[in-house]
Every structure is written in C-alpha cells, then in structure tokens.
Design an enzyme around this catalytic site. Structure first.
Site, PDB file in Angstrom:
ATOM      1  N   GLU A  37       0.762  -1.055   0.027  1.00 19.98           N
ATOM      2  CA  GLU A  37       0.208  -0.008   0.083  1.00 19.98           C
ATOM      3  C   GLU A  37       0.739   1.373  -0.009  1.00 19.98           C
ATOM      4  OE1 GLU A  37      -2.812   0.298   3.275  1.00 19.98           O
ATOM      5  OE2 GLU A  37      -2.766   2.649   3.208  1.00 19.98           O
ATOM      6  N   ARG A  41       0.923  10.217   0.613  1.00 16.37           N
ATOM      7  CA  ARG A  41       1.522  11.327   1.484  1.00 16.37           C
ATOM      8  C   ARG A  41       2.518  12.251   1.150  1.00 16.37           C
ATOM      9  NH1 ARG A  41       2.359   8.612   7.571  1.00 16.37           N
ATOM     10  NH2 ARG A  41       1.015   6.849   7.229  1.00 16.37           N
ATOM     11  N   THR A  65      -4.206   6.597   1.898  1.00 14.73           N
ATOM     12  CA  THR A  65      -4.442   7.803   2.044  1.00 14.73           C
ATOM     13  C   THR A  65      -5.370   8.474   1.003  1.00 14.73           C
ATOM     14  OG1 THR A  65      -2.237   7.679   2.616  1.00 14.73           O
ATOM     15  CG2 THR A  65      -2.981   9.823   3.274  1.00 14.73           C
ATOM     16  N   LYS A 125     -10.832  -1.168   6.708  1.00 15.02           N
ATOM     17  CA  LYS A 125      -9.598  -1.001   7.629  1.00 15.02           C
ATOM     18  C   LYS A 125     -10.069  -0.290   8.870  1.00 15.02           C
ATOM     19  CE  LYS A 125      -5.997   2.500   7.358  1.00 15.02           C
ATOM     20  NZ  LYS A 125      -5.003   2.818   6.633  1.00 15.02           N
TER      21      LYS A 125
HETATM   22  O1  ELE Z   1      -1.664   7.429   5.483  1.00 16.82           O
HETATM   23  C1  ELE Z   1      -2.735   6.622   5.518  1.00 16.82           C
HETATM   24  O2  ELE Z   1      -3.221   6.804   4.758  1.00 16.82           O
HETATM   25  C2  ELE Z   1      -3.093   5.724   6.552  1.00 16.82           C
HETATM   26  O3  ELE Z   1      -3.897   4.947   6.336  1.00 16.82           O
HETATM   27  C3  ELE Z   1      -2.374   5.778   7.815  1.00 16.82           C
HETATM   28  C4  ELE Z   1      -1.309   4.523   7.983  1.00 16.82           C
HETATM   29  O4  ELE Z   1      -2.271   3.422   7.602  1.00 16.82           O
HETATM   30  C5  ELE Z   1      -0.945   4.374   9.301  1.00 16.82           C
HETATM   31  O5  ELE Z   1      -0.314   5.619   9.706  1.00 16.82           O
HETATM   32  C6  ELE Z   1       0.156   3.304   9.379  1.00 16.82           C
HETATM   33  O6  ELE Z   1       1.338   3.797  10.158  1.00 16.82           O
HETATM   34  P1  ELE Z   1       1.857   2.770  11.310  1.00 16.82           P
HETATM   35  O7  ELE Z   1       1.042   3.344  12.511  1.00 16.82           O
HETATM   36  O8  ELE Z   1       3.371   3.591  11.556  1.00 16.82           O
HETATM   37  O9  ELE Z   1       1.857   1.659  11.133  1.00 16.82           O
END
Ligand code: ELE
Length: 207
Positions: A37, A41, A65, A125
């Site tokens: 995925e 960002r 995102t 999700k």
């Molecule tokens: O950017 C996005 O669309 C997201 O959906 C957020 C990410 O899925 C989480 O930020 C996962 O990050 P960790 O917590 O480091 O595993």
C-alpha cells in the site's frame, strides 16, 4: 482472493523518492510479501505507483491515504489495483465506486462499520487501530457484526500484530514497520526483505 487473505501484513509505505519504489517493491516480494500500500502522503507517491505498476506486475498494488475524491481517480489512473481510505465520507466512497477498484474503507466506530455494511462492504480498514481500542474493539464488534472482517492499521508493530491476527474477524494487519524510513533512505533492501520475511511467522499456527 480477498485482499485480506494474501499476506498477514500489508506494508504501508511512504515513498519520498520515486526511484526507491521499484527496488522497494522487489525487496518486499523477495521477502514473500505480495501486497503493498503506497500512501499518497508524498509528492513522489503517484510516480512511485506508476513505476511499480509498470515494472513490478507480481505485486498487488494498493494506494492509501485516499482522503479526497480526486485521490481515488488519480490513484486508479496511476495503476492502483486497490484503494484504502483512513476514514469514510460519501464523496470519497462515490469516487472510489467510479474507479471500479476494490477498496478497504476506513472505520473506527461501530456506527461507521454499520454504515459501511449498509453500503455493501464487508472488509474494512480499522484505523487508527491502537488508538481506537485495538484488539478489544475488534473482539467487541465481532459480537454484533460478525460478518465484517478487518485490516487493522495504525500503531501496530511486529510485537503486537499477532494479537490482532489471532482474532477471527482480522484477515491481515497494516503497518509501516517493514519499510523503516532509515532503511529506505539508505537503500537497505536486504533489511526490508528480512522484515518482510519475518511476517510469515506471524500467522504461524493460525492457518
Ligand atoms: O496514510 C494513511 O493513509 C494511513 O492510512 C495511515 C497509515 O495506515 C498508518 O499511519 C500506518 O502507520 P503505522 O502506525 O506507522 O503503522
């Protein structure tokens, strides 16, 4: 095959330099992870998606995102095979539907889960997983809404993933730990492959 049943962990990746995208995807595949995925960002994200789509056809390519309707369209045009949203709005869901791509829409409350079930989604999700109640939330929601399965994401680590994967309504988890920022910046693809390979053990004994 359902997106949730491919791999125990969907790596959530932040690509700062599109030149990293293809070696990163190859490193994940070398470690046995067949799904990725790419988050929208960074400025390099869509180019990263285009390159992976063109050069690494063996990986199942998701884009995350997806916050606004135009993100869904841009991701589809870049070559996404599935979409992931951190939360859900009617306009984003409408744009996702127009792409025709499978989607894991984000939910963090029972009401959000119910609203998505009404729209026909049964794979979601759960984000931000740790902050929104973690495995206890999923255990709770599995009582009244057992037909929904989740990919919890947000704050999950190699150490905590097993607790989620042991739940009957969790197909896989998402996380950034397979592609640490310093490893990607250094081009340490062997480390990414090792972290990916280690995820195979997370489902040990559950299959
Ligand atoms: O950017 C996005 O669309 C997201 O959906 C957020 C990410 O899925 C989480 O930020 C996962 O990050 P960790 O917590 O480091 O595993």
């Amino acid at each position: 095959m359902s997106l949730l049943d491919r791999d125990p962990v969907i790596p959530v990746v932040v690509v700062e330099d599109a030149g990293d995208a293809v070696p990163l995807a190859h490193a994940l595949l070398a470690g046995g992870v067949t799904t990725i995925e790419v988050t929208l960002r960074t400025d390099a994200a869509l180019e990263a998606v285009r390159r992976i789509a063109a050069e690494v056809p063996d990986i199942c390519l998701g884009v995350g995102t997806v916050l606004r309707p135009e993100h869904a369209k841009a991701a589809a045009e870049a070559g996404a095979q599935f979409l992931v949203t951190p939360g859900t709005t009617a306009s984003v869901l409408g744009a996702v539907a127009e792409t025709g791509l499978p989607c894991l829409p984000g939910a963090a409350t029972v009401s959000e889960v119910m609203a998505l079930v009404e729209q026909g989604f049964t794979e979601l999700k759960f984000f931000p997983a740790e902050a929104s109640g973690g495995p206890a939330f999923l255990h709770g929601v599995g009582g009244p809404v057992p037909e929904v399965r989740f990919c919890p994401t947000g704050g999950i680590t190699a150490a905590s993933a097993g607790k989620y994967l042991a739940l009957p309504n969790v197909g896989c988890v998402g996380g950034t730990w397979l592609t640490p920022k310093d490893a990607v910046a250094a081009g340490d693809w062997a480390r990414v492959s090792r972290l990916a390979a280690a995820t195979a053990e997370l489902r040990g004994g559950l299959d």
